[in-house]
Design an enzyme around this catalytic site. Structure first.
Site, mmCIF file in Angstrom:
data_model
loop_
_atom_site.group_PDB
_atom_site.id
_atom_site.type_symbol
_atom_site.label_atom_id
_atom_site.label_comp_id
_atom_site.label_asym_id
_atom_site.label_seq_id
_atom_site.Cartn_x
_atom_site.Cartn_y
_atom_site.Cartn_z
ATOM 1 N N ASP A 18 -3.590 12.216 -2.288
ATOM 2 C CA ASP A 18 -4.303 11.183 -1.539
ATOM 3 C C ASP A 18 -4.018 11.294 -0.048
ATOM 4 O O ASP A 18 -4.905 11.075 0.790
ATOM 5 C CB ASP A 18 -3.908 9.786 -2.031
ATOM 6 C CG ASP A 18 -4.384 9.510 -3.451
ATOM 7 O OD1 ASP A 18 -5.416 10.071 -3.851
ATOM 8 O OD2 ASP A 18 -3.706 8.747 -4.166
ATOM 9 N N LYS A 19 -2.777 11.620 0.302
ATOM 10 C CA LYS A 19 -2.423 11.759 1.715
ATOM 11 C C LYS A 19 -2.998 13.041 2.322
ATOM 12 O O LYS A 19 -3.305 13.082 3.510
ATOM 13 C CB LYS A 19 -0.899 11.715 1.883
ATOM 14 C CG LYS A 19 -0.367 10.300 1.923
ATOM 15 C CD LYS A 19 -0.740 9.644 3.226
ATOM 16 C CE LYS A 19 -1.134 8.224 3.026
ATOM 17 N NZ LYS A 19 -1.919 7.665 4.121
ATOM 18 N N LYS A 165 7.199 11.535 -3.812
ATOM 19 C CA LYS A 165 7.141 10.077 -3.692
ATOM 20 C C LYS A 165 8.556 9.530 -3.570
ATOM 21 O O LYS A 165 9.515 10.130 -4.054
ATOM 22 C CB LYS A 165 6.497 9.432 -4.928
ATOM 23 C CG LYS A 165 5.038 9.685 -5.140
ATOM 24 C CD LYS A 165 4.545 8.883 -6.350
ATOM 25 C CE LYS A 165 3.054 9.031 -6.560
ATOM 26 N NZ LYS A 165 2.586 8.177 -7.695
ATOM 27 N N PHE A 229 8.950 18.530 -12.091
ATOM 28 C CA PHE A 229 7.837 18.254 -11.184
ATOM 29 C C PHE A 229 7.495 19.552 -10.451
ATOM 30 O O PHE A 229 7.709 19.681 -9.253
ATOM 31 C CB PHE A 229 8.218 17.139 -10.211
ATOM 32 C CG PHE A 229 7.077 16.615 -9.364
ATOM 33 C CD1 PHE A 229 5.764 17.028 -9.545
ATOM 34 C CD2 PHE A 229 7.326 15.681 -8.357
ATOM 35 C CE1 PHE A 229 4.727 16.542 -8.765
ATOM 36 C CE2 PHE A 229 6.304 15.178 -7.562
ATOM 37 C CZ PHE A 229 5.003 15.613 -7.764
ATOM 38 N N ASP A 237 -3.346 16.503 -9.638
ATOM 39 C CA ASP A 237 -4.080 15.245 -9.610
ATOM 40 C C ASP A 237 -5.074 15.290 -8.457
ATOM 41 O O ASP A 237 -4.795 15.888 -7.411
ATOM 42 C CB ASP A 237 -3.112 14.067 -9.415
ATOM 43 C CG ASP A 237 -3.754 12.713 -9.658
ATOM 44 O OD1 ASP A 237 -4.896 12.681 -10.156
ATOM 45 O OD2 ASP A 237 -3.113 11.698 -9.344
ATOM 46 N N LYS A 268 -14.958 0.630 13.478
ATOM 47 C CA LYS A 268 -14.766 0.062 12.143
ATOM 48 C C LYS A 268 -13.552 -0.860 12.179
ATOM 49 O O LYS A 268 -12.416 -0.419 12.339
ATOM 50 C CB LYS A 268 -14.541 1.158 11.106
ATOM 51 C CG LYS A 268 -15.803 1.824 10.580
ATOM 52 C CD LYS A 268 -16.424 2.754 11.569
ATOM 53 C CE LYS A 268 -17.546 3.593 10.944
ATOM 54 N NZ LYS A 268 -18.236 4.403 11.955
ATOM 55 N N ASP A 270 -12.107 -2.340 9.913
ATOM 56 C CA ASP A 270 -11.127 -2.032 8.865
ATOM 57 C C ASP A 270 -9.886 -1.396 9.480
ATOM 58 O O ASP A 270 -8.760 -1.634 9.026
ATOM 59 C CB ASP A 270 -11.717 -1.056 7.844
ATOM 60 C CG ASP A 270 -12.516 -1.745 6.766
ATOM 61 O OD1 ASP A 270 -12.370 -2.968 6.610
ATOM 62 O OD2 ASP A 270 -13.286 -1.057 6.069
#
Length: 386
Positions: A18-19, A165, A229, A237, A268, A270
């Protein structure tokens, strides 16, 4: 009677899928702003397996500029550390699919006059429990994930891979941090590494944890809890822009409006109004007007002035919250144009924000993290009659 509770926050490394997506989206934004600062950008990124998709809109102020968006994505992927085919996601061999198009005229006519680029509510938060005005759990979690990246890039732990993480649990006593009870660390690694747990504790965790806030004999460590891992990143993912909004902000403290930051130009709200709300909150706490504060701003698309401004001090303010709200509205111009000008947001400064949090960072000379300045303290004190 004293009261205690536990609070947990997490962070992820720059190599989390995601990052990776967030950083590519902000790299595209920076590249556009570098050649056309008045552009409007909304870039979303998907990474999965050995594929990267860029989608979204760009509103150029004049004729479109030809940019190598595929090259921008590859450079970002390589900098993060996905530079070997065996990682399953590789800067040189991955497929890049660019689906960026012109901004909608319906959206453009609402923002060219200085109106908000969308409707919505945005929150900012600050607390005096740390020097960075951030909650301790998310501050420590970010330090741990950044440390994971640092020891990988430096070669101190060369067997680390980019994904990872961290999660930190802190016990609060009567509203203040008293001790760190648990650390969870998941670090992607090469296969067949000896003493992995001990090396991660000694090289990553121990250098970060404050000695006065944990008991080495009682704190719990969970290191790679599944036991292995090796497969990680976009091979393990899929990743999407904007899927780590709690990591980006305050680790779950306060409230969240739901909007993501990365890939969006400052029209924006946001993004820009969340930065402004943090700026306001940090100055309220920096002025000694509250020990912790949450600021909410809300906007309507195409309308410049916020439709609401709320200040909540959770009973820690030295004035009533409505008095602080009036002071905030006197001191800060919270229109999108006012925010952009005050914080110098039309610069290519966003790639640095896309990992390890948008808040709690030191302001930089080129305008990056300008929302972390504590520069309206005297004005706020004057506005409340202090």
């Amino acid at each position: 009677m004293s009261h205690s509770h536990l609070f947990t926050s997490e962070s992820v490394t720059e190599g989390h899928p995601d990052k990776v997506s967030d950083q590519i989206s902000d790299a595209v934004l920076d590249a556009v702003l570098a050649v056309a600062p008045e552009s409007f950008v909304a870039c979303e990124t998907l990474v999965a397996r050995n594929t990267c998709v860029l989608a979204g809109e760009i509103g150029w102020p004049g004729e479109p500029v030809e940019l190598d968006f595929s090259g921008i994505a590859r450079d970002t992927i390589r900098r993060i550390g996905y530079d070997r085919p065996e990682l399953g996601f590789d800067a040189d061999t991955c497929r890049i699919d660019v689906r960026l198009h012109a901004q909608s005229d319906d959206i453009r006519m609402g923002v060219v006059g200085g109106g908000a680029g969308d409707q919505g509510m945005m929150f900012g938060y600050a607390t005096d429990e740390t020097d960075s005005y951030m909650p301790l759990p998310i501050s420590l979690a970010h330090q741990l994930t950044r440390r994971l990246a640092d020891v990988r890039h430096s070669g101190e732990l060369p067997w680390l891979r980019p994904d990872g993480k961290a999660q930190v649990t802190v016990r609060y006593a009567d509203g203040s941090p008293s001790d760190i009870t648990t650390v969870v660390l998941s670090a992607q690694h090469d296969d067949n590494i000896d003493d992995l747990h001990e090396k991660l504790i000694s090289h990553v965790i121990r250098p970060i944890l404050p000695a006065d806030l944990h008991d080495p004999d009682r704190i719990e460590f969970h290191i790679n809890p599944t036991g292995r891992f090796v497969t990680g990143g976009p091979l393990g993912d899929a990743g999407l822009t904007g899927r780590k909004i709690i990591v980006d902000t305050y680790g779950g403290f306060g409230s969240h409006g739901g909007g993501a930051f990365s890939g969006k130009d400052p029209s924006k709200v946001d993004r820009s109004a969340c930065y402004a709300a943090r700026w306001v909150a940090k100055n309220v706490v920096g002025a000694g007007l509250a020990h912790r504060v949450q600021v909410q701003l809300a906007y309507a698309i195409g309308v410049a002035q916020p439709v609401s401004v709320m200040v909540e001090t959770f009973g820690t303010g030295v004035h009533r919250d409505d008095v602080l709200e009036d002071a905030v509205m006197k001191v800060f111009d919270l229109t999108p144009r006012g925010i952009i000008e005050a914080l110098s947001l039309r610069r290519p400064i966003y790639g640095r924000t896309a990992a390890y949090g948008h808040f709690g960072r030191e302001p930089e000379a080129d305008g990056a993290f300008s929302w972390e300045r504590v520069d309206r303290v005297d004005d706020l004190k004057s506005a409340v009659g202090a």
